[in-house]
Design a protein around this motif. Sequence first.
Motif, PDB file in Angstrom:
ATOM      1  N   GLN A 287      61.972  26.798 -15.346  1.00 59.30           N
ATOM      2  CA  GLN A 287      61.131  27.897 -15.749  1.00 59.30           C
ATOM      3  C   GLN A 287      60.194  28.273 -14.604  1.00 59.30           C
ATOM      4  OE1 GLN A 287      61.321  29.429 -18.650  1.00 59.30           O
ATOM      5  NE2 GLN A 287      59.565  30.801 -18.502  1.00 59.30           N
TER       6      GLN A 287
ATOM      7  N   GLN B 251      57.002  30.049 -13.077  1.00 58.87           N
ATOM      8  CA  GLN B 251      55.678  30.497 -13.504  1.00 58.87           C
ATOM      9  C   GLN B 251      54.884  30.973 -12.303  1.00 58.87           C
ATOM     10  OE1 GLN B 251      54.145  27.085 -15.748  1.00 58.87           O
ATOM     11  NE2 GLN B 251      54.723  28.120 -17.639  1.00 58.87           N
ATOM     12  N   LEU B 252      54.158  32.053 -12.515  1.00 61.09           N
ATOM     13  CA  LEU B 252      53.304  32.629 -11.480  1.00 61.09           C
ATOM     14  C   LEU B 252      51.867  32.628 -11.991  1.00 61.09           C
ATOM     15  CD1 LEU B 252      55.475  35.791 -10.662  1.00 61.09           C
ATOM     16  CD2 LEU B 252      55.690  33.492  -9.715  1.00 61.09           C
ATOM     17  N   ALA B 253      50.941  32.245 -11.138  1.00 63.54           N
ATOM     18  CA  ALA B 253      49.540  32.183 -11.554  1.00 63.54           C
ATOM     19  C   ALA B 253      48.665  32.783 -10.476  1.00 63.54           C
ATOM     20  CB  ALA B 253      49.130  30.744 -11.837  1.00 63.54           C
TER      21      ALA B 253
ATOM     22  N   CYS C 219      48.652  33.729  -5.429  1.00 64.50           N
ATOM     23  CA  CYS C 219      49.637  33.620  -6.504  1.00 64.50           C
ATOM     24  C   CYS C 219      50.428  32.350  -6.268  1.00 64.50           C
ATOM     25  CB  CYS C 219      50.545  34.832  -6.539  1.00 64.50           C
ATOM     26  SG  CYS C 219      51.895  34.716  -7.738  1.00 64.50           S
TER      27      CYS C 219
ATOM     28  N   SER D 190      55.503  28.183  -9.382  1.00 65.41           N
ATOM     29  CA  SER D 190      56.066  26.893  -9.749  1.00 65.41           C
ATOM     30  C   SER D 190      57.458  27.093 -10.323  1.00 65.41           C
ATOM     31  CB  SER D 190      55.173  26.180 -10.770  1.00 65.41           C
ATOM     32  OG  SER D 190      55.050  26.948 -11.952  1.00 65.41           O
ATOM     33  N   GLY D 191      58.302  26.102 -10.122  1.00 64.43           N
ATOM     34  CA  GLY D 191      59.641  26.130 -10.701  1.00 64.43           C
ATOM     35  C   GLY D 191      60.740  26.484  -9.720  1.00 64.43           C
TER      36      GLY D 191
ATOM     37  N   PHE E 204      59.889  38.084 -13.130  1.00 69.32           N
ATOM     38  CA  PHE E 204      58.839  37.142 -13.528  1.00 69.32           C
ATOM     39  C   PHE E 204      57.478  37.710 -13.121  1.00 69.32           C
ATOM     40  CE2 PHE E 204      62.001  34.063 -14.501  1.00 69.32           C
ATOM     41  CZ  PHE E 204      62.967  34.168 -13.509  1.00 69.32           C
TER      42      PHE E 204
ATOM     43  N   GLY F  45      52.986  37.119 -13.295  1.00 71.42           N
ATOM     44  CA  GLY F  45      51.795  36.348 -13.602  1.00 71.42           C
ATOM     45  C   GLY F  45      50.970  37.055 -14.662  1.00 71.42           C
ATOM     46  N   GLN F  46      49.834  36.452 -14.996  1.00 67.65           N
ATOM     47  CA  GLN F  46      49.004  36.981 -16.070  1.00 67.65           C
ATOM     48  C   GLN F  46      48.040  38.061 -15.580  1.00 67.65           C
ATOM     49  OE1 GLN F  46      48.383  34.229 -14.447  1.00 67.65           O
ATOM     50  NE2 GLN F  46      46.191  34.296 -13.961  1.00 67.65           N
TER      51      GLN F  46
END
Length: 124
Positions: free
Chosen positions: A1, A3-5, A22, A25-26, A113, A115-116
């Motif tokens: 999975q 994930q972007l943060a 940014c 992960s994954g 994908f 991020g938030q």
Amino acid sequence: QVQLAESGGGLVQAGGSLTLSCAVSGRPVNSYVMGWFRQAPGKEREFVAAISWPGGVISYADSVRGRFTFSRDNAKNTVYLQMNSLKPEDTAVYYCAADDSTVVYTTSAAYDFWGQGTQVTVSS
């Protein structure tokens, strides 16, 4: 999975600078097209910058070219957006995105994908 943060947003005066990060992960950050987009209230999400894969060629929107710098740190699996000479019209939520292809698209629909988002507010 994957994930972007994003992080690093905030309030800054016109003419100031901010650096957005940014963390990915994954999957290795250098195995995607990575992009930055932004969305102001009442407006559509718009392209800011992207780095191609493979090749690492960086593209910028005309509105930010010369003021913003996109970079990538493979060791930290992170991409950055250094923003200088900020203007009130740069105020928006900034998103990083990853596209599992080898073509750099400037349309948000192409990216797989997201991020938030992180808020950037530039006061006049």
